[in-house]
Motif scaffolding. Structure first.
Motif, short mmCIF file in Angstrom:
data_model
loop_
_atom_site.label_atom_id
_atom_site.label_comp_id
_atom_site.label_asym_id
_atom_site.label_seq_id
_atom_site.Cartn_x
_atom_site.Cartn_y
_atom_site.Cartn_z
N PHE A 269 -15.18 -3.23 -9.49
CA PHE A 269 -14.84 -1.85 -9.83
C PHE A 269 -13.80 -1.31 -8.85
CE2 PHE A 269 -15.19 2.72 -9.70
CZ PHE A 269 -15.44 3.09 -11.02
N ASP A 270 -14.04 -1.52 -7.55
CA ASP A 270 -13.13 -1.00 -6.53
C ASP A 270 -11.74 -1.60 -6.67
OD1 ASP A 270 -15.36 0.31 -5.70
OD2 ASP A 270 -15.52 -0.68 -3.75
N GLU A 271 -11.67 -2.89 -7.01
CA GLU A 271 -10.38 -3.54 -7.17
C GLU A 271 -9.63 -2.96 -8.38
OE1 GLU A 271 -8.35 -7.94 -7.99
OE2 GLU A 271 -10.52 -7.77 -7.77
N LEU A 272 -10.34 -2.74 -9.48
CA LEU A 272 -9.72 -2.14 -10.66
C LEU A 272 -9.21 -0.74 -10.34
CD1 LEU A 272 -12.20 -3.27 -13.45
CD2 LEU A 272 -9.78 -3.87 -13.32
N PHE A 273 -10.00 0.01 -9.58
CA PHE A 273 -9.57 1.36 -9.20
C PHE A 273 -8.27 1.30 -8.41
CE2 PHE A 273 -9.46 4.59 -5.83
CZ PHE A 273 -9.34 5.73 -6.62
N GLN A 274 -8.22 0.42 -7.42
CA GLN A 274 -7.02 0.30 -6.59
C GLN A 274 -5.81 -0.09 -7.44
OE1 GLN A 274 -6.59 1.08 -3.42
NE2 GLN A 274 -8.72 1.69 -3.14
N ARG A 275 -6.01 -1.01 -8.37
CA ARG A 275 -4.89 -1.47 -9.20
C ARG A 275 -4.37 -0.36 -10.12
NH1 ARG A 275 -6.18 -6.71 -12.42
NH2 ARG A 275 -3.92 -6.58 -12.80
N THR A 276 -5.24 0.53 -10.55
CA THR A 276 -4.82 1.56 -11.51
C THR A 276 -4.25 2.80 -10.85
OG1 THR A 276 -7.10 2.40 -11.61
CG2 THR A 276 -6.43 0.84 -13.33
N VAL A 277 -4.57 3.04 -9.57
CA VAL A 277 -4.04 4.24 -8.90
C VAL A 277 -3.02 3.93 -7.82
CG1 VAL A 277 -6.11 5.60 -9.38
CG2 VAL A 277 -5.92 4.40 -7.20
N LYS A 278 -3.02 2.69 -7.32
CA LYS A 278 -2.10 2.35 -6.23
C LYS A 278 -1.43 0.99 -6.41
CE LYS A 278 -5.08 4.80 -2.93
NZ LYS A 278 -5.83 4.73 -1.66
N GLY A 279 -1.77 0.29 -7.49
CA GLY A 279 -1.33 -1.08 -7.60
C GLY A 279 -0.45 -1.39 -8.80
N ASP A 280 -0.61 -2.61 -9.30
CA ASP A 280 0.33 -3.17 -10.28
C ASP A 280 0.17 -2.62 -11.69
OD1 ASP A 280 -2.23 -4.63 -10.15
OD2 ASP A 280 -1.38 -5.85 -11.75
N LEU A 281 -0.89 -1.84 -11.95
CA LEU A 281 -1.12 -1.36 -13.32
C LEU A 281 -0.64 0.07 -13.57
CD1 LEU A 281 -4.71 -2.79 -14.04
CD2 LEU A 281 -2.47 -3.80 -14.59
N ILE A 282 -0.13 0.73 -12.54
CA ILE A 282 0.20 2.16 -12.67
C ILE A 282 1.14 2.44 -13.84
CG2 ILE A 282 1.36 4.10 -11.55
CD1 ILE A 282 0.28 3.24 -8.93
N PHE A 283 2.15 1.60 -14.02
CA PHE A 283 3.15 1.86 -15.06
C PHE A 283 2.97 0.95 -16.29
CE2 PHE A 283 5.05 3.39 -11.12
CZ PHE A 283 5.40 4.68 -11.49
N LYS A 284 1.80 0.30 -16.40
CA LYS A 284 1.51 -0.54 -17.56
C LYS A 284 0.47 0.19 -18.41
CE LYS A 284 2.51 -4.84 -15.08
NZ LYS A 284 1.98 -6.14 -14.58
N GLU A 285 0.96 0.92 -19.40
CA GLU A 285 0.11 1.85 -20.14
C GLU A 285 -1.11 1.17 -20.77
OE1 GLU A 285 0.97 3.93 -24.26
OE2 GLU A 285 2.05 4.98 -22.67
N LYS A 286 -0.92 0.13 -21.55
CA LYS A 286 -2.02 -0.52 -22.26
C LYS A 286 -3.01 -1.15 -21.29
CE LYS A 286 -2.85 -3.97 -25.92
NZ LYS A 286 -3.66 -4.94 -25.15
N GLU A 287 -2.48 -1.90 -20.31
CA GLU A 287 -3.36 -2.59 -19.36
C GLU A 287 -4.13 -1.59 -18.49
OE1 GLU A 287 -0.25 -3.21 -19.95
OE2 GLU A 287 0.13 -5.36 -20.19
#
Length: 521
Positions: free
Chosen positions: A444-462
């Motif tokens: 969960f923590d890793e997903l949170f980091q990826r969505t607010v500070k990581g590689d997923l920020i500008f990937k809408e669907k992912e």
């Protein structure tokens, strides 16, 4: 500080403001102290605000970019340890070296906030963020608003660990559309237009009077007597006005839940996910939402249906296929499945389970919810196998108990911003400082980091799919049982013509302060 969120929204200006735009029937960002919206470099990491000239505090003292730099330095000061510091600069928008300065590991000169001159403020981020997230960080009255240095310093104690700024009318400076005219602690506040505000003319209301009234019935009586212009309705008060044409409904980003002490040392059955899932599937959310709270929605989910996932399209997270995929059937109400889970937990524990629900002592509706759950759980699982006890607790003590793990079951709710449902998930991460659940998941923590500070920020669907996975992890572990999503029933005086009509819009609500008011008689 003793200033509440509403007060700060009135009296604290900021670089930007979010207002209602009649032409688009939607929200709009405009410059407040900022001359316009900020510009950014090609990488999206350096943002520059140009400030309006001739800005002033409510006492006529000049206000400029250097006031903002001083204010942010105080916000992150390692001695003051302002509780709002990390909320602003360690989540959606992360300023270079802000955390290091907060921890005393670097000098202020190393932090990515610079007043380049009196009218230019430069903010350097550790990583790029969506435009709307950056705008929201510098919108409205709050932690990113400036403080007036001379008053802030005058109230500082000798070792510079605290200041009395904002604790009285005399120690509070205004730079927003309104200023404090009167403040009687725990009774009333009076606000009037701030003549020096550059956006004051956007708002139609010249004077605001607010009073502290804790009893809902007293509030309704004041409204009926014409002493206040608006009132929230629930329970019997809602029934009384259910057909009134003045009734309008507001949205909320909060999901109210029953938290479970899933690391209890004294009651091992609370650590059993089967027991927690039994409580989840035996929760009659429809009755709680519609019969007790009247206007609420059953919510077997974690993320509010009001939270926007794609701002450019106005698409909410709950409308996406990914969000729909994690929803249980029938609002999560399945008595057969609940009994299956309970039987497994009971067999593992081997004796009668005694469990206590704490509820807020000032809420008749919460008391009714607790009584309903006591009845439903004992009837379904058998009073010979489970004994549900109830305890009334002041709301602030209830949250303290949950943070300290001193409870079995207890009610609580998290809100968060409308436009970034990912950042709201921080409250369930392991490092969160005011955590009231006992959930812990590295995934969960890793997903949170990826969505607010990581590689997923500008990937809408992912990014949306990652949010759904975070929600699924929470529902699978059941550290709490989601119950309902509030929808407030409100009435306003006939003399008020709401700017948005009956529509409650993200970011601006009904735009009350931009609405048309007939003069008082």
């Amino acid at each position: 500080q003793l200033l509440d969120t509403i007060t700060m929204s009135y009296i604290f200006g900021n670089l930007l403001a979010m207002i209602y735009d009649k032409d688009t029937d939607n929200y709009e960002f405009i410059g407040d102290h900022g001359a316009d919206l900020p510009t950014r470099n090609e990488e999206g990491t350096v943002w520059t605000f140009k400030l309006k000239e001739d800005l002033k505090w409510d006492d006529g003292t000049p206000l400029n970019a250097r006031d903002y730099e001083y204010s942010y330095k105080m916000l992150m000061d390692p001695k003051l340890k302002n509780s709002r510091g990390p909320q602003v600069f360690d989540a959606d928008v992360v300023v270079v070296n802000a955390k290091k300065y907060w921890d005393g590991e670097c000098e202020w000169e190393d932090v990515g906030i610079k007043a380049l001159d009196d009218y230019t403020l430069e903010i350097t981020l550790e990583f790029p963020v969506p435009e709307i997230d950056f705008y929201l960080a510098f919108t409205g009255g709050g932690a990113s608003s400036p403080v007036q240095e001379k008053i802030y310093e005058a109230g500082m104690n000798e070792d510079r660990t605290e200041t009395d700024y904002g604790t009285s009318k005399e120690t509070t400076s205004s730079c927003g559309a309104y200023k404090l005219e009167e403040w009687i602690r725990d009774q009333t506040k009076v606000y009037v237009k701030n003549e020096y505000s550059p956006i004051k003319d956007i708002y139609t209301v010249d004077r605001i009077e607010s009073r502290v009234v804790e009893d809902a019935n007293t509030n309704v009586q004041l409204f009926e007597n014409g002493d206040i212009d608006g009132v929230g309705l629930s329970g019997a008060n809602y029934d009384k006005y259910e057909e009134d044409p003045r009734l309008v409904f507001s949205k909320s980003t909060t999901i109210w839940s029953m938290f479970i002490n899933m690391t209890s040392e004294t009651k091992p059955f609370l650590r059993d996910v089967n027991f927690r899932k039994a409580l989840f599937y035996a929760m009659d959310r429809k009755t709680i939402a519609e019969d007790i709270f009247k206007t609420a929605k059953p919510a077997p989910y974690v993320v509010s249906s009001f939270k926007i996932a794609v701002p450019s399209k106005g698409l909410t997270y709950r409308e996406t296929d990914a969000a729909k995929s994690v929803l249980p059937q029938n609002d999560g109400y399945d008595l057969d499945l609940a009994k299956e889970y309970f039987d497994k937990a009971y067999e593992a524990y081997g004796k009668k389970m005694e469990v206590e629900i704490q509820y807020f002592d000032n809420s008749e509706n919460m008391k009714r919810v607790a009584e309903l759950l006591e009845q439903d759980y004992e009837n379904l699982f058998g009073a010979d196998r489970i004994d549900v006890q109830l305890r009334a607790v002041p709301w602030n003590n209830a949250y303290d108990n949950m943070e300290e793990g001193n409870y079995d079951l207890g009610f609580g709710g998290w809100a968060g911003g409308v436009f970034n449902p990912w950042s709201s998930m921080e409250v369930y991460t392991q490092p969160f400082t005011s955590k009231i659940d006992q959930f812990a998941s590295d995934e969960f923590d890793e997903l949170f980091q990826r969505t607010v500070k990581g590689d997923l920020i500008f990937k809408e669907k992912e990014r949306i799919e990652a949010l759904a996975q975070m929600e699924k992890l929470l529902l699978d572990a059941a550290p709490f049982v989601p119950m309902y999503e509030p929808e407030g029933a409100n009435m306003y005086h006939d003399r008020i013509d709401l700017a948005t009509g009956s529509n409650y819009l993200p970011g601006v609500g009904y735009a009350i302060l931009q609405s048309h008011f007939e003069p008082l008689e």
